[in-house]
Design a protein around this motif. Structure first.
Motif, PDB file in Angstrom:
ATOM      1  N   VAL A 131      12.348   0.806   0.477  1.00 24.03           N
ATOM      2  CA  VAL A 131      12.627   1.335  -0.858  1.00 24.03           C
ATOM      3  C   VAL A 131      13.908   2.168  -0.798  1.00 24.03           C
ATOM      4  CG1 VAL A 131      11.832   2.879  -2.672  1.00 24.03           C
ATOM      5  CG2 VAL A 131      10.203   1.371  -1.535  1.00 24.03           C
ATOM      6  N   LYS A 132      14.913   1.772  -1.574  1.00 23.11           N
ATOM      7  CA  LYS A 132      16.170   2.514  -1.606  1.00 23.11           C
ATOM      8  C   LYS A 132      16.055   3.689  -2.565  1.00 23.11           C
ATOM      9  CE  LYS A 132      19.178  -1.345  -0.381  1.00 23.11           C
ATOM     10  NZ  LYS A 132      20.371  -2.157  -0.760  1.00 23.11           N
ATOM     11  N   THR A 133      16.611   4.827  -2.149  1.00 23.42           N
ATOM     12  CA  THR A 133      16.548   6.048  -2.956  1.00 23.42           C
ATOM     13  C   THR A 133      17.949   6.618  -3.148  1.00 23.42           C
ATOM     14  OG1 THR A 133      16.047   7.224  -0.902  1.00 23.42           O
ATOM     15  CG2 THR A 133      14.196   6.679  -2.318  1.00 23.42           C
ATOM     16  N   GLN A 134      18.080   7.521  -4.108  1.00 16.21           N
ATOM     17  CA  GLN A 134      19.396   8.012  -4.506  1.00 16.21           C
ATOM     18  C   GLN A 134      19.707   9.417  -3.987  1.00 16.21           C
ATOM     19  OE1 GLN A 134      21.548   5.995  -5.996  1.00 16.21           O
ATOM     20  NE2 GLN A 134      20.019   4.351  -6.047  1.00 16.21           N
ATOM     21  N   GLN A 135      18.776  10.362  -4.206  1.00 10.95           N
ATOM     22  CA  GLN A 135      19.063  11.756  -3.872  1.00 10.95           C
ATOM     23  C   GLN A 135      19.159  11.983  -2.362  1.00 10.95           C
ATOM     24  OE1 GLN A 135      15.973  13.991  -6.056  1.00 10.95           O
ATOM     25  NE2 GLN A 135      17.646  15.000  -7.147  1.00 10.95           N
ATOM     26  N   GLN A 136      19.538  13.205  -2.002  1.00 10.83           N
ATOM     27  CA  GLN A 136      19.598  13.567  -0.597  1.00 10.83           C
ATOM     28  C   GLN A 136      18.193  13.584   0.013  1.00 10.83           C
ATOM     29  OE1 GLN A 136      21.016  15.103  -3.111  1.00 10.83           O
ATOM     30  NE2 GLN A 136      23.168  15.551  -2.707  1.00 10.83           N
ATOM     31  N   SER A 142      11.476  16.306   1.525  1.00  7.31           N
ATOM     32  CA  SER A 142      10.887  15.214   0.759  1.00  7.31           C
ATOM     33  C   SER A 142      10.303  15.748  -0.554  1.00  7.31           C
ATOM     34  CB  SER A 142       9.785  14.522   1.565  1.00  7.31           C
ATOM     35  OG  SER A 142       9.058  13.634   0.741  1.00  7.31           O
ATOM     36  N   GLY A 143      10.885  15.324  -1.666  1.00  7.76           N
ATOM     37  CA  GLY A 143      10.382  15.753  -2.967  1.00  7.76           C
ATOM     38  C   GLY A 143       8.996  15.203  -3.264  1.00  7.76           C
ATOM     39  N   HIS A 144       8.735  13.984  -2.791  1.00 10.39           N
ATOM     40  CA  HIS A 144       7.410  13.382  -2.973  1.00 10.39           C
ATOM     41  C   HIS A 144       6.331  14.233  -2.317  1.00 10.39           C
ATOM     42  CE1 HIS A 144       9.073   9.640  -4.570  1.00 10.39           C
ATOM     43  NE2 HIS A 144       7.842   9.172  -4.711  1.00 10.39           N
ATOM     44  N   VAL A 145       6.556  14.575  -1.062  1.00 12.40           N
ATOM     45  CA  VAL A 145       5.556  15.348  -0.316  1.00 12.40           C
ATOM     46  C   VAL A 145       5.369  16.717  -0.955  1.00 12.40           C
ATOM     47  CG1 VAL A 145       4.975  16.388   1.901  1.00 12.40           C
ATOM     48  CG2 VAL A 145       6.018  14.117   1.833  1.00 12.40           C
ATOM     49  N   LEU A 146       6.466  17.355  -1.317  1.00 12.14           N
ATOM     50  CA  LEU A 146       6.408  18.661  -1.975  1.00 12.14           C
ATOM     51  C   LEU A 146       5.571  18.587  -3.258  1.00 12.14           C
ATOM     52  CD1 LEU A 146       7.383  21.611  -2.344  1.00 12.14           C
ATOM     53  CD2 LEU A 146       9.434  20.693  -3.444  1.00 12.14           C
ATOM     54  N   PHE A 147       5.843  17.598  -4.076  1.00 11.40           N
ATOM     55  CA  PHE A 147       5.132  17.441  -5.346  1.00 11.40           C
ATOM     56  C   PHE A 147       3.651  17.139  -5.130  1.00 11.40           C
ATOM     57  CE2 PHE A 147       3.677  14.261  -8.550  1.00 11.40           C
ATOM     58  CZ  PHE A 147       3.454  15.152  -9.592  1.00 11.40           C
ATOM     59  N   SER A 199       0.823  -1.209   0.000  1.00 13.83           N
ATOM     60  CA  SER A 199       0.000   0.000   0.000  1.00 13.83           C
ATOM     61  C   SER A 199       0.857   1.257   0.000  1.00 13.83           C
ATOM     62  CB  SER A 199      -0.938   0.006   1.206  1.00 13.83           C
ATOM     63  OG  SER A 199      -1.805  -1.095   1.191  1.00 13.83           O
ATOM     64  N   MET A 200       1.887   1.272   0.843  1.00 15.79           N
ATOM     65  CA  MET A 200       2.751   2.441   0.950  1.00 15.79           C
ATOM     66  C   MET A 200       3.583   2.645  -0.319  1.00 15.79           C
ATOM     67  SD  MET A 200       1.981   3.936   3.682  1.00 15.79           S
ATOM     68  CE  MET A 200       1.039   3.600   5.162  1.00 15.79           C
ATOM     69  N   LYS A 201       3.976   1.549  -0.946  1.00 14.33           N
ATOM     70  CA  LYS A 201       4.686   1.654  -2.219  1.00 14.33           C
ATOM     71  C   LYS A 201       3.771   2.231  -3.291  1.00 14.33           C
ATOM     72  CE  LYS A 201       7.959  -2.177  -1.584  1.00 14.33           C
ATOM     73  NZ  LYS A 201       8.335  -3.539  -2.048  1.00 14.33           N
ATOM     74  N   ALA A 202       2.505   1.789  -3.281  1.00 14.38           N
ATOM     75  CA  ALA A 202       1.538   2.280  -4.267  1.00 14.38           C
ATOM     76  C   ALA A 202       1.280   3.768  -4.101  1.00 14.38           C
ATOM     77  CB  ALA A 202       0.227   1.500  -4.139  1.00 14.38           C
ATOM     78  N   ILE A 203       1.199   4.233  -2.853  1.00 10.44           N
ATOM     79  CA  ILE A 203       0.959   5.652  -2.586  1.00 10.44           C
ATOM     80  C   ILE A 203       2.112   6.502  -3.110  1.00 10.44           C
ATOM     81  CG2 ILE A 203       0.796   7.374  -0.729  1.00 10.44           C
ATOM     82  CD1 ILE A 203      -0.753   5.247   0.884  1.00 10.44           C
ATOM     83  N   SER A 204       3.323   5.998  -2.978  1.00  8.62           N
ATOM     84  CA  SER A 204       4.509   6.758  -3.400  1.00  8.62           C
ATOM     85  C   SER A 204       4.799   6.656  -4.894  1.00  8.62           C
ATOM     86  CB  SER A 204       5.745   6.272  -2.631  1.00  8.62           C
ATOM     87  OG  SER A 204       5.724   6.718  -1.292  1.00  8.62           O
ATOM     88  N   LEU A 205       4.187   5.688  -5.566  1.00 12.24           N
ATOM     89  CA  LEU A 205       4.529   5.403  -6.960  1.00 12.24           C
ATOM     90  C   LEU A 205       4.421   6.615  -7.875  1.00 12.24           C
ATOM     91  CD1 LEU A 205       5.279   3.179  -9.015  1.00 12.24           C
ATOM     92  CD2 LEU A 205       2.823   2.828  -9.375  1.00 12.24           C
ATOM     93  N   LEU A 206       3.367   7.417  -7.681  1.00  8.14           N
ATOM     94  CA  LEU A 206       3.114   8.547  -8.579  1.00  8.14           C
ATOM     95  C   LEU A 206       4.142   9.674  -8.444  1.00  8.14           C
ATOM     96  CD1 LEU A 206      -0.773   8.776  -8.251  1.00  8.14           C
ATOM     97  CD2 LEU A 206       0.553   7.806 -10.134  1.00  8.14           C
ATOM     98  N   GLY A 207       4.990   9.591  -7.435  1.00  5.46           N
ATOM     99  CA  GLY A 207       5.992  10.634  -7.259  1.00  5.46           C
ATOM    100  C   GLY A 207       7.334  10.308  -7.888  1.00  5.46           C
ATOM    101  N   TYR A 208       7.461   9.107  -8.444  1.00  2.00           N
ATOM    102  CA  TYR A 208       8.717   8.692  -9.058  1.00  2.00           C
ATOM    103  C   TYR A 208       8.739   9.021 -10.552  1.00  2.00           C
ATOM    104  CZ  TYR A 208       9.823   5.920  -4.882  1.00  2.00           C
ATOM    105  OH  TYR A 208      10.097   5.524  -3.603  1.00  2.00           O
ATOM    106  N   MET A 209       9.951   9.073 -11.099  1.00  2.00           N
ATOM    107  CA  MET A 209      10.133   9.159 -12.546  1.00  2.00           C
ATOM    108  C   MET A 209       9.889   7.777 -13.135  1.00  2.00           C
ATOM    109  SD  MET A 209      10.918  12.239 -13.540  1.00  2.00           S
ATOM    110  CE  MET A 209      11.847  12.040 -15.060  1.00  2.00           C
TER     111      MET A 209
END
Length: 213
Positions: A123-128, A132-137, A56-66
């Motif tokens: 979920v592993k991420t790359q940027q600093q 949170s870019g996801h929350v901002l977006f 569920s949490m992965k699905a919620i975050s999915l729309l914020g990825y490239m």
């Protein structure tokens, strides 16, 4: 007229308070990149771990990825453009600026991501990490989409309610998603939310500003 002035003053005070909060939070993170508050909050959010929650949490975050984020924004803008909402389509595309804002601040603050064993990394991420870019977006894009649903009365009511409900659910669930996945600290998502509100206000102000005759 007096009531309008009072509303403007209230909005200005709230916006000033939010801006001050973001600045203070940024200073706090610079001095305390790994705080007790962050570790405790992550522990609380990750206390209950189930495969269903992971999915569920992965699905919620999915729309914020490239590339999902720009595809969603451009696709939504295209729909508005097809139905002759040119101004709305343009402002929806402008929400992509959130990525540039997020990346610039991340580079400036240069805060590392949460790491094991302090938190569980799903979920592993790359940027600093900060903000949170996801929350901002999500706050900017889905917040502005909610504004459009309120403003454009020609859209069927059931559709406006549906889009607004989904948008608000995503806005308020994305901070918990990012913490649960081990991608961000509490202060990261809080900063993203505050900065998102500031950007959303500016975008909404420009959109609602009367056009020149």
């Amino acid at each position: 007229m007096q009531l309008d002035k009072r509303k403007k003053h209230i909005i200005q005070y709230v916006l000033g308070f939010i801006t001050l909060g973001f600045i203070l939070l940024t200073v706090f993170v610079c001095f305390f990149p790994s705080s007790f508050i962050d570790r405790e909050f992550s522990a609380e959010v990750q206390e209950h771990q189930y495969p269903f929650l992971d999915t569920s949490m992965k699905a919620i975050s999915l729309l914020g990825y490239m590339p999902y984020a720009p595809i969603m924004v451009l696709g939504t803008a295209l729909i508005f453009l097809i139905f002759k909402y040119k101004k709305e389509a343009l402002f929806l595309v402008l929400t992509l600026i959130s990525g540039l804002i997020s990346s610039a601040i991340k580079l400036l603050i240069n805060r590392p991501r949460p790491s094991e064993p302090l938190v569980r990394i799903i979920v592993k991420t790359q940027q600093q990490s900060f903000p949170s870019g996801h929350v901002l977006f999500y706050v900017i894009f889905f917040g502005f989409l909610t504004l459009l649903m309120y403003k454009i009365k020609t859209i069927p009511k059931y559709l406006r309610i549906l889009v607004s409900t989904i948008s608000l659910l995503l806005i308020f669930s994305i901070p918990f998603s990012r913490i649960y996945l081990g991608a961000h600290w509490f202060t990261d998502v809080t900063a993203g939310f505050l900065l998102g509100l500031i950007c959303l206000y500016i975008l909404s102000f420009l959109y609602l500003r009367p056009s020149s005759p």
